[in-house]
Design an enzyme around this catalytic site. Structure first.
Site, PDB file in Angstrom:
ATOM      1  N   ASP A  12     -30.109  -3.514 -14.840  1.00 19.14           N
ATOM      2  CA  ASP A  12     -29.981  -4.979 -14.891  1.00 19.14           C
ATOM      3  C   ASP A  12     -30.734  -5.672 -13.758  1.00 19.14           C
ATOM      4  O   ASP A  12     -30.316  -6.719 -13.265  1.00 19.14           O
ATOM      5  CB  ASP A  12     -28.502  -5.417 -14.874  1.00 19.14           C
ATOM      6  CG  ASP A  12     -27.721  -4.787 -16.007  1.00 19.14           C
ATOM      7  OD1 ASP A  12     -28.287  -4.686 -17.114  1.00 19.14           O
ATOM      8  OD2 ASP A  12     -26.577  -4.379 -15.786  1.00 19.14           O
ATOM      9  N   GLY A  16     -36.474  -6.451 -18.420  1.00 11.13           N
ATOM     10  CA  GLY A  16     -36.920  -7.121 -19.646  1.00 11.13           C
ATOM     11  C   GLY A  16     -37.745  -8.345 -19.307  1.00 11.13           C
ATOM     12  O   GLY A  16     -38.820  -8.573 -19.860  1.00 11.13           O
ATOM     13  N   ASN A  37     -27.595   0.962 -25.481  1.00  8.12           N
ATOM     14  CA  ASN A  37     -26.779   0.579 -24.332  1.00  8.12           C
ATOM     15  C   ASN A  37     -27.581  -0.327 -23.397  1.00  8.12           C
ATOM     16  O   ASN A  37     -27.047  -0.914 -22.477  1.00  8.12           O
ATOM     17  CB  ASN A  37     -26.264   1.811 -23.576  1.00  8.12           C
ATOM     18  CG  ASN A  37     -27.365   2.793 -23.226  1.00  8.12           C
ATOM     19  OD1 ASN A  37     -28.414   2.822 -23.870  1.00  8.12           O
ATOM     20  ND2 ASN A  37     -27.150   3.603 -22.217  1.00  8.12           N
ATOM     21  N   HIS A  40     -31.762  -5.993 -22.341  1.00  6.06           N
ATOM     22  CA  HIS A  40     -32.891  -6.587 -21.627  1.00  6.06           C
ATOM     23  C   HIS A  40     -33.032  -8.044 -22.068  1.00  6.06           C
ATOM     24  O   HIS A  40     -33.331  -8.320 -23.224  1.00  6.06           O
ATOM     25  CB  HIS A  40     -34.182  -5.800 -21.900  1.00  6.06           C
ATOM     26  CG  HIS A  40     -34.137  -4.395 -21.369  1.00  6.06           C
ATOM     27  ND1 HIS A  40     -35.131  -3.477 -21.576  1.00  6.06           N
ATOM     28  CD2 HIS A  40     -33.205  -3.755 -20.610  1.00  6.06           C
ATOM     29  CE1 HIS A  40     -34.812  -2.341 -20.974  1.00  6.06           C
ATOM     30  NE2 HIS A  40     -33.646  -2.489 -20.398  1.00  6.06           N
ATOM     31  N   THR A  41     -32.779  -8.942 -21.118  1.00 13.78           N
ATOM     32  CA  THR A  41     -32.800 -10.362 -21.452  1.00 13.78           C
ATOM     33  C   THR A  41     -34.178 -10.956 -21.205  1.00 13.78           C
ATOM     34  O   THR A  41     -34.748 -10.756 -20.138  1.00 13.78           O
ATOM     35  CB  THR A  41     -31.781 -11.132 -20.575  1.00 13.78           C
ATOM     36  OG1 THR A  41     -30.590 -10.365 -20.511  1.00 13.78           O
ATOM     37  CG2 THR A  41     -31.497 -12.511 -21.124  1.00 13.78           C
ATOM     38  N   THR A 129     -20.630   2.354 -22.148  1.00 15.70           N
ATOM     39  CA  THR A 129     -20.915   1.182 -22.976  1.00 15.70           C
ATOM     40  C   THR A 129     -20.413   1.394 -24.407  1.00 15.70           C
ATOM     41  O   THR A 129     -20.513   0.513 -25.243  1.00 15.70           O
ATOM     42  CB  THR A 129     -22.428   0.891 -23.021  1.00 15.70           C
ATOM     43  OG1 THR A 129     -23.100   2.110 -23.320  1.00 15.70           O
ATOM     44  CG2 THR A 129     -22.928   0.334 -21.715  1.00 15.70           C
ATOM     45  N   SER A 412     -39.373 -12.955  -8.296  1.00 18.36           N
ATOM     46  CA  SER A 412     -39.006 -13.872  -9.372  1.00 18.36           C
ATOM     47  C   SER A 412     -37.869 -14.775  -8.911  1.00 18.36           C
ATOM     48  O   SER A 412     -36.959 -14.357  -8.199  1.00 18.36           O
ATOM     49  CB  SER A 412     -38.747 -13.128 -10.679  1.00 18.36           C
ATOM     50  OG  SER A 412     -37.394 -12.896 -10.867  1.00 18.36           O
ATOM     51  N   VAL A 413     -37.987 -16.048  -9.291  1.00 17.88           N
ATOM     52  CA  VAL A 413     -37.058 -17.073  -8.806  1.00 17.88           C
ATOM     53  C   VAL A 413     -36.366 -17.808  -9.953  1.00 17.88           C
ATOM     54  O   VAL A 413     -35.814 -18.884  -9.778  1.00 17.88           O
ATOM     55  CB  VAL A 413     -37.792 -18.094  -7.885  1.00 17.88           C
ATOM     56  CG1 VAL A 413     -38.194 -17.425  -6.574  1.00 17.88           C
ATOM     57  CG2 VAL A 413     -39.019 -18.697  -8.576  1.00 17.88           C
ATOM     58  N   GLY A 414     -36.433 -17.219 -11.147  1.00 18.80           N
ATOM     59  CA  GLY A 414     -35.782 -17.816 -12.305  1.00 18.80           C
ATOM     60  C   GLY A 414     -35.955 -16.891 -13.496  1.00 18.80           C
ATOM     61  O   GLY A 414     -36.792 -15.982 -13.472  1.00 18.80           O
TER      62      GLY A 414
HETATM   63  P1  GDP Z   1     -32.568  -5.698 -17.421  1.00 17.47           P
HETATM   64  O1  GDP Z   1     -31.516  -4.902 -18.111  1.00 17.47           O
HETATM   65  O2  GDP Z   1     -33.127  -5.010 -16.214  1.00 17.47           O
HETATM   66  O3  GDP Z   1     -33.655  -6.164 -18.344  1.00 17.47           O
HETATM   67  O4  GDP Z   1     -31.836  -7.011 -16.855  1.00 17.47           O
HETATM   68  P2  GDP Z   1     -30.740  -7.909 -17.625  1.00 17.47           P
HETATM   69  O5  GDP Z   1     -31.429  -8.716 -18.647  1.00 17.47           O
HETATM   70  O6  GDP Z   1     -29.584  -7.094 -18.049  1.00 17.47           O
HETATM   71  O7  GDP Z   1     -30.194  -8.810 -16.431  1.00 17.47           O
HETATM   72  C1  GDP Z   1     -31.006  -9.682 -15.735  1.00 17.47           C
HETATM   73  C2  GDP Z   1     -30.457 -11.098 -15.907  1.00 17.47           C
HETATM   74  O8  GDP Z   1     -31.016 -11.943 -14.920  1.00 17.47           O
HETATM   75  C3  GDP Z   1     -30.846 -11.742 -17.221  1.00 17.47           C
HETATM   76  O9  GDP Z   1     -29.839 -12.618 -17.609  1.00 17.47           O
HETATM   77  C4  GDP Z   1     -32.122 -12.500 -16.896  1.00 17.47           C
HETATM   78  O10 GDP Z   1     -32.345 -13.618 -17.752  1.00 17.47           O
HETATM   79  C5  GDP Z   1     -31.828 -12.949 -15.503  1.00 17.47           C
HETATM   80  N1  GDP Z   1     -32.975 -13.041 -14.589  1.00 17.47           N
HETATM   81  C6  GDP Z   1     -34.028 -12.186 -14.470  1.00 17.47           C
HETATM   82  N2  GDP Z   1     -34.814 -12.548 -13.428  1.00 17.47           N
HETATM   83  C7  GDP Z   1     -34.233 -13.636 -12.869  1.00 17.47           C
HETATM   84  C8  GDP Z   1     -34.530 -14.450 -11.735  1.00 17.47           C
HETATM   85  O11 GDP Z   1     -35.492 -14.243 -11.009  1.00 17.47           O
HETATM   86  N3  GDP Z   1     -33.664 -15.486 -11.471  1.00 17.47           N
HETATM   87  C9  GDP Z   1     -32.582 -15.745 -12.240  1.00 17.47           C
HETATM   88  N4  GDP Z   1     -31.807 -16.765 -11.900  1.00 17.47           N
HETATM   89  N5  GDP Z   1     -32.274 -15.000 -13.307  1.00 17.47           N
HETATM   90  C10 GDP Z   1     -33.080 -13.949 -13.611  1.00 17.47           C
HETATM   91 MG    MG Z   2     -29.573  -5.037 -18.705  1.00 18.98          MG
END
Ligand code: GDP
Ligand code: MG
Length: 423
Positions: A12, A16, A37, A40-41, A129, A412-414
């Site tokens: 997490d 993604g 399991n 990736h958002t 999971t 990354s900042v968002g």
């Molecule tokens: P992954 O499993 O590694 O792909 O990560 P996840 O998707 O499970 O969790 C990362 C979460 O953080 C998601 O909800 C993303 O939209 C969010 N996200 C990723 N990068 C950033 C960032 O730089 N800032 C913020 N605020 N949210 C982020």
């Molecule tokens: Mg994840």
């Protein structure tokens, strides 16, 4: 050119999101391990998507996605995930999605087995999971699994089903006392969910080798992070596959090819889903605040994630296991609004200071040693250049870079595609 994008921590980290961003320069994105399991958002101009099985490159029109032989595929889930994306206007055809004939099929009884075992463990549960991942990988190594390529020869596949189902019932029915699995149900299941996938199943190793020869740029997308790797992670609180970059060529079906570059995705603080030792864990109000700010609830499961400050000891180990050439530090914006930030730079074990990540058994007794660093109180989510960042945020990045001994290339900042800074 082969690049691997991998998690440095417990998963997490925002893989993604980074794959979605960086895939603009790639022709192919391949998932090489794990199953649904994963969560990736990705948030981009097409909407918000949570991908469980499909590589995050599926959201780019010019990218071909590959699901490698190292994956375990829940075919019902995949058919559903493809339908959901199609509803959102994403085009998925055998031209832009290739599924390995050697990938293993996660069966409904694997999911059931996962649930039965967590129930049996009760308060000793692993925090699975419950997607059947550990049981299906176990079946693979016991050589009792079904593979995607078998869907192309349904008559032969049907003949294998009764023997495997009999064997599985030794566990489901005899050991757990649950209702027996029926062979005819499994055959119907293959027909219903295997048939729509038939046209996508190929020898992806051959495809990727040819693409590589033709000079295509290939990216490998990992699931989870180094600390969840079955061999190098916090076993037994790991996943059941190899999440490390070195496994990518194998899990993608191209064991003959070598990686050119490894990009490690590392979070600006720590988060961890499920059970297991988590040295820098915050509790109470401190945890609530960080969890709420970071929206730390599982993308695949909705479970609240455990959170804590950045852990140099674990991250340095993660970087080493991944062989990361450079780092994308994610979610720095979440740390805005603190006068002071803690960073764990060592562990204390029996009065001794540890700076190298220890064997899992002693992790529970390790206490974090924190250093304090000045925070920043402004919103940084609109920053797009290094120069836009407050001095304290830059100091935080440089502190981590020095402590972890690895170049931080992106910050990354968002969550949106363009919310990042190239350092
Ligand atoms: P992954 O499993 O590694 O792909 O990560 P996840 O998707 O499970 O969790 C990362 C979460 O953080 C998601 O909800 C993303 O939209 C969010 N996200 C990723 N990068 C950033 C960032 O730089 N800032 C913020 N605020 N949210 C982020
Ligand atoms: Mg994840």
């Amino acid at each position: 050119m082969l690049t691997s994008i991998v998690g440095i921590n417990w998963g997490d980290e925002g893989k993604g999101r980074m794959v979605d961003l960086l895939s603009k320069d790639f022709d192919i994105v391949c998932r090489y391990q794990g199953g649904n399991n994963a969560g990736h958002t990705v948030i981009n101009e097409r909407g918000k998507f949570v991908l469980n099985l499909l590589p995050s490159g599926i959201l780019r029109e010019n990218v071909v996605c590959v699901m490698g032989p190292g994956m375990v595929i829940d075919i019902k889930h995949l058919v559903g995930e493809m339908a959901r994306l199609r509803e959102a206007g994403i085009v998925i055809t055998p031209e832009n999605l290739k599924i390995s004939d050697r990938a293993v099929i996660t069966m409904p009884y694997n999911v059931q087995q996962d649930c039965l075992e967590e129930e049996r463990l009760a308060d000793k549960k692993f925090g699975s999971t419950k997607r059947g991942i550990a049981p299906v990988y176990a079946d693979k190594y016991l050589k009792k699994a079904f593979r995607m390529g078998e869907l192309l020869n349904m008559e032969l596949l049907k003949k294998r089903v009764p023997d495997i189902v009999d064997w599985k019932n030794l566990t489901i029915e005899k050991a757990y006392g649950a209702e027996a699995v029926k062979a005819e149900d499994m055959i119907a299941y293959f027909e219903e969910y295997g048939t729509p996938l038939k046209d996508y199943i190929i020898d992806v190793g051959l495809y990727l080798n040819e693409a590589n020869k033709a000079g295509k740029k290939i990216m490998f997308e990992a699931q989870l992070g180094a600390l969840r790797d079955i061999d190098f992670g916090i076993y037994p609180y790991t996943s059941s596959s190899n999440t490390i970059a070195a496994y990518a060529p194998i899990g993608a079906g191209v064991p003959n090819l070598k990686l050119d570059r490894v990009i490690g995705i590392m979070k600006a603080y720590s988060s961890c889903v499920g059970e297991g030792p988590f040295t820098t864990e915050y509790f109470g109000e401190k945890a609530e605040k960080l969890r709420a700010a970071g929206g730390e609830y599982g993308a695949a499961t909705g479970r609240p994630r455990r959170v804590g400050p950045f852990d140099v000891v674990a991250s340095k180990y993660g970087i080493r296991c991944q062989g990361a050439d450079e780092i994308a530090l994610t979610k720095l914006d979440i740390l805005s609004g603190h006068d002071e930030l803690e960073i764990c730079t060592a562990y204390e074990l029996n009065g001794k200071k540890l700076t190298e990540f220890p064997f899992t058994d002693v992790l529970d007794q390790c206490k974090p040693v924190f250093e304090k660093i000045k925070g920043w109180n402004c919103d940084i989510s609109k920053c797009r250049k290094k120069e836009d960042l407050p001095k304290e945020a830059l100091d935080y990045i440089h502190f981590i870079e020095r402590a972890c001994e690895c170049k931080i290339r992106y910050v990354s900042v968002g969550a949106e595609r363009d919310a990042y800074i190239e350092m």
